[in-house]
Scaffold this motif. Structure first.
Motif, PDB file in Angstrom:
ATOM      1  N   ARG A 324       0.859  -1.178   0.000  1.00 47.54           N
ATOM      2  CA  ARG A 324       0.000   0.000   0.000  1.00 47.54           C
ATOM      3  C   ARG A 324       0.903   1.238   0.000  1.00 47.54           C
ATOM      4  O   ARG A 324       2.087   1.159   0.311  1.00 47.54           O
ATOM      5  CB  ARG A 324      -0.953   0.013   1.201  1.00 47.54           C
ATOM      6  CG  ARG A 324      -0.268   0.096   2.544  1.00 47.54           C
ATOM      7  CD  ARG A 324      -1.275   0.052   3.693  1.00 47.54           C
ATOM      8  NE  ARG A 324      -0.613   0.157   4.985  1.00 47.54           N
ATOM      9  CZ  ARG A 324      -0.325   1.314   5.580  1.00 47.54           C
ATOM     10  NH1 ARG A 324      -0.653   2.455   4.998  1.00 47.54           N
ATOM     11  NH2 ARG A 324       0.277   1.334   6.749  1.00 47.54           N
ATOM     12  N   TRP A 325       0.316   2.399  -0.344  1.00 46.48           N
ATOM     13  CA  TRP A 325       1.086   3.635  -0.384  1.00 46.48           C
ATOM     14  C   TRP A 325       1.356   4.136   1.034  1.00 46.48           C
ATOM     15  O   TRP A 325       0.438   4.291   1.830  1.00 46.48           O
ATOM     16  CB  TRP A 325       0.351   4.698  -1.186  1.00 46.48           C
ATOM     17  CG  TRP A 325       0.413   4.461  -2.663  1.00 46.48           C
ATOM     18  CD1 TRP A 325      -0.556   3.918  -3.455  1.00 46.48           C
ATOM     19  CD2 TRP A 325       1.514   4.764  -3.525  1.00 46.48           C
ATOM     20  NE1 TRP A 325      -0.118   3.856  -4.760  1.00 46.48           N
ATOM     21  CE2 TRP A 325       1.144   4.376  -4.836  1.00 46.48           C
ATOM     22  CE3 TRP A 325       2.769   5.328  -3.325  1.00 46.48           C
ATOM     23  CZ2 TRP A 325       1.986   4.529  -5.936  1.00 46.48           C
ATOM     24  CZ3 TRP A 325       3.611   5.479  -4.417  1.00 46.48           C
ATOM     25  CH2 TRP A 325       3.233   5.083  -5.698  1.00 46.48           C
ATOM     26  N   LEU A 326       2.632   4.397   1.336  1.00 47.74           N
ATOM     27  CA  LEU A 326       3.036   4.879   2.650  1.00 47.74           C
ATOM     28  C   LEU A 326       3.416   6.352   2.533  1.00 47.74           C
ATOM     29  O   LEU A 326       4.383   6.704   1.842  1.00 47.74           O
ATOM     30  CB  LEU A 326       4.240   4.083   3.160  1.00 47.74           C
ATOM     31  CG  LEU A 326       4.125   2.562   3.094  1.00 47.74           C
ATOM     32  CD1 LEU A 326       5.404   1.914   3.582  1.00 47.74           C
ATOM     33  CD2 LEU A 326       2.930   2.068   3.875  1.00 47.74           C
ATOM     34  N   PRO A 327       2.682   7.265   3.163  1.00 48.60           N
ATOM     35  CA  PRO A 327       2.989   8.690   3.033  1.00 48.60           C
ATOM     36  C   PRO A 327       4.227   9.089   3.832  1.00 48.60           C
ATOM     37  O   PRO A 327       4.476   8.565   4.919  1.00 48.60           O
ATOM     38  CB  PRO A 327       1.734   9.373   3.579  1.00 48.60           C
ATOM     39  CG  PRO A 327       1.150   8.374   4.520  1.00 48.60           C
ATOM     40  CD  PRO A 327       1.479   7.019   3.966  1.00 48.60           C
ATOM     41  N   VAL A 328       4.986  10.015   3.275  1.00 50.38           N
ATOM     42  CA  VAL A 328       6.137  10.611   3.958  1.00 50.38           C
ATOM     43  C   VAL A 328       5.761  12.047   4.307  1.00 50.38           C
ATOM     44  O   VAL A 328       5.503  12.861   3.413  1.00 50.38           O
ATOM     45  CB  VAL A 328       7.384  10.593   3.053  1.00 50.38           C
ATOM     46  CG1 VAL A 328       8.563  11.255   3.759  1.00 50.38           C
ATOM     47  CG2 VAL A 328       7.741   9.167   2.650  1.00 50.38           C
ATOM     48  N   PHE A 329       5.702  12.366   5.599  1.00 55.29           N
ATOM     49  CA  PHE A 329       5.345  13.705   6.058  1.00 55.29           C
ATOM     50  C   PHE A 329       6.562  14.402   6.663  1.00 55.29           C
ATOM     51  O   PHE A 329       7.505  13.739   7.125  1.00 55.29           O
ATOM     52  CB  PHE A 329       4.246  13.633   7.126  1.00 55.29           C
ATOM     53  CG  PHE A 329       2.947  13.069   6.638  1.00 55.29           C
ATOM     54  CD1 PHE A 329       2.141  13.792   5.773  1.00 55.29           C
ATOM     55  CD2 PHE A 329       2.520  11.809   7.041  1.00 55.29           C
ATOM     56  CE1 PHE A 329       0.941  13.280   5.318  1.00 55.29           C
ATOM     57  CE2 PHE A 329       1.326  11.281   6.593  1.00 55.29           C
ATOM     58  CZ  PHE A 329       0.524  12.015   5.725  1.00 55.29           C
ATOM     59  N   ASP A 330       6.520  15.734   6.676  1.00 56.87           N
ATOM     60  CA  ASP A 330       7.556  16.454   7.403  1.00 56.87           C
ATOM     61  C   ASP A 330       7.161  16.540   8.873  1.00 56.87           C
ATOM     62  O   ASP A 330       6.180  15.916   9.306  1.00 56.87           O
ATOM     63  CB  ASP A 330       7.825  17.825   6.773  1.00 56.87           C
ATOM     64  CG  ASP A 330       6.658  18.802   6.964  1.00 56.87           C
ATOM     65  OD1 ASP A 330       5.667  18.449   7.642  1.00 56.87           O
ATOM     66  OD2 ASP A 330       6.739  19.919   6.432  1.00 56.87           O
ATOM     67  N   ILE A 335       2.792  16.884   3.450  1.00 57.94           N
ATOM     68  CA  ILE A 335       3.186  15.758   2.616  1.00 57.94           C
ATOM     69  C   ILE A 335       4.469  16.071   1.837  1.00 57.94           C
ATOM     70  O   ILE A 335       4.645  17.182   1.324  1.00 57.94           O
ATOM     71  CB  ILE A 335       2.038  15.361   1.654  1.00 57.94           C
ATOM     72  CG1 ILE A 335       2.380  14.052   0.926  1.00 57.94           C
ATOM     73  CG2 ILE A 335       1.704  16.474   0.674  1.00 57.94           C
ATOM     74  CD1 ILE A 335       2.484  12.852   1.817  1.00 57.94           C
ATOM     75  N   VAL A 336       5.339  15.084   1.753  1.00 53.80           N
ATOM     76  CA  VAL A 336       6.598  15.191   1.020  1.00 53.80           C
ATOM     77  C   VAL A 336       6.617  14.221  -0.145  1.00 53.80           C
ATOM     78  O   VAL A 336       6.913  14.584  -1.282  1.00 53.80           O
ATOM     79  CB  VAL A 336       7.790  14.898   1.959  1.00 53.80           C
ATOM     80  CG1 VAL A 336       9.094  14.856   1.168  1.00 53.80           C
ATOM     81  CG2 VAL A 336       7.867  15.933   3.070  1.00 53.80           C
ATOM     82  N   ALA A 337       6.277  12.964   0.127  1.00 54.79           N
ATOM     83  CA  ALA A 337       6.343  11.920  -0.892  1.00 54.79           C
ATOM     84  C   ALA A 337       5.495  10.744  -0.419  1.00 54.79           C
ATOM     85  O   ALA A 337       4.976  10.730   0.708  1.00 54.79           O
ATOM     86  CB  ALA A 337       7.790  11.480  -1.137  1.00 54.79           C
ATOM     87  N   GLU A 338       5.332   9.748  -1.288  1.00 53.17           N
ATOM     88  CA  GLU A 338       4.733   8.469  -0.924  1.00 53.17           C
ATOM     89  C   GLU A 338       5.600   7.352  -1.503  1.00 53.17           C
ATOM     90  O   GLU A 338       6.189   7.508  -2.581  1.00 53.17           O
ATOM     91  CB  GLU A 338       3.322   8.333  -1.490  1.00 53.17           C
ATOM     92  CG  GLU A 338       2.268   9.149  -0.783  1.00 53.17           C
ATOM     93  CD  GLU A 338       0.896   8.900  -1.383  1.00 53.17           C
ATOM     94  OE1 GLU A 338       0.148   8.061  -0.853  1.00 53.17           O
ATOM     95  OE2 GLU A 338       0.587   9.545  -2.403  1.00 53.17           O
ATOM     96  N   VAL A 339       5.633   6.236  -0.785  1.00 51.65           N
ATOM     97  CA  VAL A 339       6.402   5.076  -1.230  1.00 51.65           C
ATOM     98  C   VAL A 339       5.480   3.865  -1.266  1.00 51.65           C
ATOM     99  O   VAL A 339       4.734   3.614  -0.310  1.00 51.65           O
ATOM    100  CB  VAL A 339       7.596   4.787  -0.297  1.00 51.65           C
ATOM    101  CG1 VAL A 339       8.403   3.603  -0.818  1.00 51.65           C
ATOM    102  CG2 VAL A 339       8.484   6.012  -0.160  1.00 51.65           C
ATOM    103  N   TYR A 340       5.525   3.143  -2.374  1.00 53.17           N
ATOM    104  CA  TYR A 340       4.798   1.871  -2.499  1.00 53.17           C
ATOM    105  C   TYR A 340       5.852   0.773  -2.602  1.00 53.17           C
ATOM    106  O   TYR A 340       6.415   0.532  -3.674  1.00 53.17           O
ATOM    107  CB  TYR A 340       3.908   1.892  -3.745  1.00 53.17           C
ATOM    108  CG  TYR A 340       2.991   0.691  -3.867  1.00 53.17           C
ATOM    109  CD1 TYR A 340       1.737   0.692  -3.276  1.00 53.17           C
ATOM    110  CD2 TYR A 340       3.384  -0.447  -4.571  1.00 53.17           C
ATOM    111  CE1 TYR A 340       0.891  -0.402  -3.377  1.00 53.17           C
ATOM    112  CE2 TYR A 340       2.547  -1.544  -4.679  1.00 53.17           C
ATOM    113  CZ  TYR A 340       1.301  -1.510  -4.082  1.00 53.17           C
ATOM    114  OH  TYR A 340       0.474  -2.612  -4.184  1.00 53.17           O
TER     115      TYR A 340
END
Length: 535
Positions: A324-330, A335-340
């Protein structure tokens, strides 16, 4: 044939004690059952035909849970023709009549499993087994397992999903394996005939926007195909409003998972969600998430920082975050990015962000890139995953000011370097095929990756730009160039032969070089200045 002597557990008084095992797809320590030489016990079970002699063997066990799974496998016929396995369970001492607690003369052939119910934990029971019909000896393996049904096995105990703002931040992880079929739901879901009926339940509360997305995803690569049905009403009086089978947009093993989009619903409305598996192999662990993707409530894109530490992400089956998409927050939730990850291999992802405060562009070897860099590194092997890189419109505008080949978001690309978080790029740079999507008034770029690193954005146009003429003869239209951008002062232009249209210049142009191949032409409107600065 010589008939062997009766086994030690041929009669109820010699019942072999067995221990209830833990729940699983197969028996941990299978028990070998062999009826060769067995004789029929004096008292018939209630489900045994009156005219048959069933050669049986006996076991005893103490129940540990109200539900017990009976698994049998590898049925081998030793004498006679292949037949069903029969069983009877008694709650008292050795029977003196035909009364049984549970009884079946046709459990099945070869292998199978069934959940038996209404046991009293701590009570002792007798298990009687046979191969049906006269003079049939057989062997097979079996075990009894403790069944602990999920807490949300019934509608009344549905788990409430927490709504995420734009992103899945609070997934719920549950297990279908020990689930049972809810009363009144014995048919397969309407959108997937043939699916199983054992279910687990959730409920979502429609937010103030009236919009919500609910999606399931695998905890590991084994649970690949689920079905989700949505209802309104109350438990015992539900009305189906949606059913979905395979709408999860991500690659296998998530592609067979459901996704239901609710829009324009009444704020505060309760939606009940029932999840079932399409086959026994899919009755395992999975995650489910509810998100509100309405533009007005989306988190802002992180604007600036100097190698700012961001989210640390963990890949693990127990977290169900491999598919699943994992959000990257500051550090303040932007929001900064997402990683699948597209992998359940245990790993840790470390991320950091650099954005120049001024929002200017930077140059590397004569090529400009947007001044936003996100570093994503992991501790183990490369992952065959995907990333989403969030970027603000004003950063794209800043890049366009110094590189006129950047027509906009359509011809930006993601690139990556192997250096750590830094405003500059110095090592091997990789280019990635990129798609883009609107994010409120900004955007994110998405690409498939084999390796992680430091990602940044620049225009697709390199130093050489080639005319394609696919749209018309307008030199100044980005769609007429192979990289989607119009040549600028650093461009080496090639006008190849065989294109559907020849270019015509109607505005001032400055480029480094123009190569006009045989049988082609460039038309320049009268009075328009053309500067070729490197030729």
């Amino acid at each position: 044939q010589e008939v062997p002597p009766p086994p030690a557990n041929d009669d109820c008084s010699g019942a072999t004690p067995i221990i209830i095992q833990t729940s699983g797809f197969t028996c941990e320590n299978p028990i070998l059952v062999n009826t060769a030489g067995a004789t029929q016990s004096p008292q018939k079970a209630s489900c045994q035909p009156a005219n048959n002699e069933e050669d049986d063997v006996w076991y005893r066990f103490t129940a540990t849970t109200p539900k017990i799974r009976f698994i049998y496998d590898d049925l081998q016929q030793l004498l006679g023709s292949p037949n069903n396995i029969g069983y009877a369970i008694y709650q008292t001492n050795c029977p003196i009549g035909s009364s049984t607690f549970l009884c079946s003369n046709s459990l099945g052939f070869n292998s199978g499993k069934i959940i038996l119910t209404d046991f009293v934990p701590g009570s002792e029971y007798l298990l009687r087994l046979w191969s049906t019909n006269n003079d049939n000896f057989a062997s097979f393996t079996m075990c009894l397992q403790a069944v602990i049904t999920p807490e949300n096995d019934e509608c009344a105990n549905a788990i409430v999903l927490q709504n995420g703002a734009g992103f899945c931040t609070q997934p719920v992880i549950t297990n279908l394996f020990d689930a049972t079929t809810s009363a009144g739901f014995s048919n397969a879901p309407s959108c997937r005939g043939g699916a199983r009926t054992e279910d687990v339940w959730y409920k979502a509360i429609i937010p103030a926007t009236g919009n919500l997305v609910v999606e399931t995803s695998p905890a590991n690569a084994t649970v690949t195909d689920l079905v989700m049905v949505a209802y309104t009403g109350t438990c015992g009086s539900l009305t189906q409003i949606s059913c979905d089978d395979n709408s999860n947009p991500n690659p296998a093993p998530a592609a067979g998972h459901p996704r239901i989009v609710f829009s324009g619903r009444t704020p505060g409305e309760t939606i009940y969600l029932r999840v079932v598996a399409t086959s026994e192999n899919n009755m395992g662990r999975f995650a489910i998430c509810a998100t509100d993707t309405t533009t007005s409530i989306l988190p802002a894109i992180a604007p600036a920082g100097t190698c700012l530490p961001t989210t640390t992400l963990f890949i693990s089956d127990s977290l169900a975050n491999g598919y699943r998409w994992l959000p990257v927050f500051d550090n303040v939730g932007r929001i900064v990015a997402e990683v699948y990850p597209n992998s359940a291999v245990k790993d840790t992802l470390h991320t950091s962000l650099f954005v120049n405060e001024t929002g200017t562009a930077r140059a590397r070897e004569g090529k400009y890139y947007a001044d936003r860099n996100i570093a994503i590194t992991n501790t183990k092997m490369d992952i065959p995953g995907r990333i989403r890189f969030y970027i603000k419109q004003d950063e794209i505008n800043a890049l366009r000011e110094v590189d006129s080949t950047v027509a906009g978001i359509t011809n930006l690309q993601l690139r990556s370097d192997t250096v750590a978080c830094s405003p500059q790029f110095e090592k091997q740079v990789y280019s990635h095929v990129t798609t883009w999507t609107n994010y409120a008034n900004n955007y994110y770029l998405q690409t498939d990756v084999i390796r992680l690193g430091q990602f940044f954005t620049d225009g697709k146009c390199g130093p050489v730009i080639t005319w394609n003429g696919n749209k018309n003869s307008n030199w100044h239209d980005p769609e007429n160039w192979d990289c989607g951008g119009v040549p600028w002062v650093n461009s080496q232009v090639i006008i190849p032969s065989g294109r559907p249209h020849q270019p015509a210049i109607s505005q001032p142009v400055e480029v480094k070089k123009i190569t006009v191949q045989q049988n082609t032409s460039v038309t320049i409107q009268s009075g328009i200045p053309i500067k070729v600065n490197g030729q």
